[in-house]
Design a protein around this motif. Sequence first.
Motif, PDB file in Angstrom:
ATOM      1  N   TRP A  54       0.686  -1.146  -0.025  1.00 22.16           N
ATOM      2  CA  TRP A  54       0.091   0.134   0.067  1.00 22.16           C
ATOM      3  C   TRP A  54       0.781   1.369   0.006  1.00 22.16           C
ATOM      4  O   TRP A  54       2.181   1.168   0.085  1.00 22.16           O
ATOM      5  N   CYS A  55       0.224   2.472   0.038  1.00 22.76           N
ATOM      6  CA  CYS A  55       0.843   3.544  -0.164  1.00 22.76           C
ATOM      7  C   CYS A  55       1.034   4.319   1.379  1.00 22.76           C
ATOM      8  O   CYS A  55      -0.020   4.448   1.662  1.00 22.76           O
ATOM      9  N   THR A  56       2.167   4.591   1.730  1.00 21.48           N
ATOM     10  CA  THR A  56       2.110   5.419   3.133  1.00 21.48           C
ATOM     11  C   THR A  56       2.753   6.637   2.839  1.00 21.48           C
ATOM     12  O   THR A  56       3.819   6.860   2.653  1.00 21.48           O
ATOM     13  N   GLN A  57       1.941   7.686   3.268  1.00 25.46           N
ATOM     14  CA  GLN A  57       2.123   9.058   2.884  1.00 25.46           C
ATOM     15  C   GLN A  57       3.170   9.576   3.790  1.00 25.46           C
ATOM     16  O   GLN A  57       4.272  10.331   3.595  1.00 25.46           O
ATOM     17  N   ARG A  58       3.193   9.235   4.989  1.00 28.14           N
ATOM     18  CA  ARG A  58       3.985   9.533   6.111  1.00 28.14           C
ATOM     19  C   ARG A  58       5.205   8.442   6.434  1.00 28.14           C
ATOM     20  O   ARG A  58       5.475   8.063   7.388  1.00 28.14           O
ATOM     21  N   TYR A  59       5.895   8.036   5.292  1.00 26.48           N
ATOM     22  CA  TYR A  59       6.988   7.140   5.496  1.00 26.48           C
ATOM     23  C   TYR A  59       8.337   7.584   5.519  1.00 26.48           C
ATOM     24  O   TYR A  59       9.187   8.100   4.817  1.00 26.48           O
ATOM     25  N   ARG A  60       8.650   7.878   6.975  1.00 22.21           N
ATOM     26  CA  ARG A  60      10.010   8.673   7.138  1.00 22.21           C
ATOM     27  C   ARG A  60      11.355   7.967   6.777  1.00 22.21           C
ATOM     28  O   ARG A  60      11.294   6.801   6.731  1.00 22.21           O
ATOM     29  N   THR A  61      12.279   8.748   6.381  1.00 24.44           N
ATOM     30  CA  THR A  61      13.466   8.263   6.139  1.00 24.44           C
ATOM     31  C   THR A  61      13.896   7.178   7.101  1.00 24.44           C
ATOM     32  O   THR A  61      14.405   6.239   6.615  1.00 24.44           O
ATOM     33  N   ASP A  62      13.939   7.475   8.124  1.00 19.29           N
ATOM     34  CA  ASP A  62      14.675   6.825   9.365  1.00 19.29           C
ATOM     35  C   ASP A  62      13.969   5.564   9.772  1.00 19.29           C
ATOM     36  O   ASP A  62      14.457   4.794  10.928  1.00 19.29           O
ATOM     37  N   GLU A  63      12.780   5.332   9.041  1.00 23.03           N
ATOM     38  CA  GLU A  63      12.017   4.096   9.385  1.00 23.03           C
ATOM     39  C   GLU A  63      12.442   2.983   8.701  1.00 23.03           C
ATOM     40  O   GLU A  63      12.096   1.988   8.948  1.00 23.03           O
ATOM     41  N   VAL A  64      13.396   2.912   7.480  1.00 17.36           N
ATOM     42  CA  VAL A  64      13.755   1.979   6.833  1.00 17.36           C
ATOM     43  C   VAL A  64      14.898   1.360   7.111  1.00 17.36           C
ATOM     44  O   VAL A  64      16.125   2.032   7.412  1.00 17.36           O
ATOM     45  N   GLU A  65      14.975   0.246   7.700  1.00 23.37           N
ATOM     46  CA  GLU A  65      16.201  -0.565   7.870  1.00 23.37           C
ATOM     47  C   GLU A  65      17.041  -0.946   6.458  1.00 23.37           C
ATOM     48  O   GLU A  65      16.641  -1.448   5.542  1.00 23.37           O
ATOM     49  N   VAL A  66      18.332  -0.214   6.674  1.00 25.50           N
ATOM     50  CA  VAL A  66      19.254  -0.246   5.482  1.00 25.50           C
ATOM     51  C   VAL A  66      19.970  -1.626   5.528  1.00 25.50           C
ATOM     52  O   VAL A  66      21.113  -1.562   5.817  1.00 25.50           O
ATOM     53  N   THR A  67      19.398  -2.713   4.769  1.00 25.77           N
ATOM     54  CA  THR A  67      20.031  -4.017   5.071  1.00 25.77           C
ATOM     55  C   THR A  67      21.060  -4.199   4.024  1.00 25.77           C
ATOM     56  O   THR A  67      21.845  -5.074   3.984  1.00 25.77           O
ATOM     57  N   TRP A  68      21.342  -3.039   3.114  1.00 30.87           N
ATOM     58  CA  TRP A  68      22.400  -3.576   1.898  1.00 30.87           C
ATOM     59  C   TRP A  68      23.569  -2.494   2.298  1.00 30.87           C
ATOM     60  O   TRP A  68      24.379  -2.500   1.432  1.00 30.87           O
ATOM     61  N   ARG A  69      23.648  -1.808   3.425  1.00 34.11           N
ATOM     62  CA  ARG A  69      24.897  -1.048   3.761  1.00 34.11           C
ATOM     63  C   ARG A  69      25.692  -1.708   5.090  1.00 34.11           C
ATOM     64  O   ARG A  69      24.759  -2.258   6.005  1.00 34.11           O
ATOM     65  N   ASP A  70      26.779  -1.817   5.365  1.00 32.42           N
ATOM     66  CA  ASP A  70      27.456  -2.209   6.436  1.00 32.42           C
ATOM     67  C   ASP A  70      27.395  -1.372   7.424  1.00 32.42           C
ATOM     68  O   ASP A  70      27.130  -0.025   7.102  1.00 32.42           O
TER      69      ASP A  70
END
Length: 295
Positions: free
Chosen positions: A279-295
């Motif tokens: 679904w679409c989340t309008q308030r999906y903040r940058t720091d909510e994403v787990e960055v699994t592709w970086r060390d």
Amino acid sequence: MPTVIGFEGSANKLGVGIIRNGEVLSNPRVTFITPPGQGPGMGAPLVSVAVVARTVAQLWKKPIIGVNHCIGHIEMGRLITGAVNPVVLYVSGGNTQVIAYSQRRYRIFGETIDMAVGNCLDRFARVLKLSNDPSPGYNIEQMAKRGKQYIELPYTVKGMDVSFSGILSFIEDVADKKLKAGECTPEDLCFSLQETLFAMLVEITERAMAHCGSEEVLIVGGVGCNVRLQEMMGEMASERCAKVFAIDERYCIDNGAMIAQAGLLMFQSGQITPFEETWCTQRYRTDEVEVTWRD
């Protein structure tokens, strides 16, 4: 390497990008241009694009990955410029954030507490009845180059955060009075607004660099195309013996390729979005994403 298709829908843009092995194969984009003085005027574009993405995924029986818009900008910037671990200034019509990576998150060090810098510029462009072709911000930038008089405006930095709504209200009042009295030109107002807003952004970016010990700055988002912003950031960075990385309008403005690039990184690190969660989340903040592709 998989071939990835990214679908992007924003306030007035639609884009589809195709990426394979770090190469952008295709990245068409269309922009809806409204008459001067009006807003974007385009309803629910993100939902429409999401419907297309879901449909394609089902027809082709391919995995689907939901991408955070800001993460798309950051990862596209890193891909194109080669920046390794920069402090990121994300400036667009809907967002203004200073970001740096730490412990599997893109941490927000500072942001606007009211309106985005791009929205501030766009709304002032409507006051001056500037054309929306190719964009209000671009036309303000061109007029600012011809400005000769700096008009003092409020400078609102609060710690690491910024505020633009008061500046907009102030310059709207100034424009009404001074233009009628012949005390300044529209070009002077555009110049003054740009210089003030960008000085605020450079200040909080430099403070984040000092905190992180960073020697790189990456500017992303539609306002990042502004050459004057890049110049001001460059002057600050040179004093710190740091580097500024910026990208042109092909990748700075919302586009499908940035969604594809972020989606590719997520896919390679094992992230796939369950279909029922697309679904679409309008308030999906940058720091909510787990960055699994970086060390």
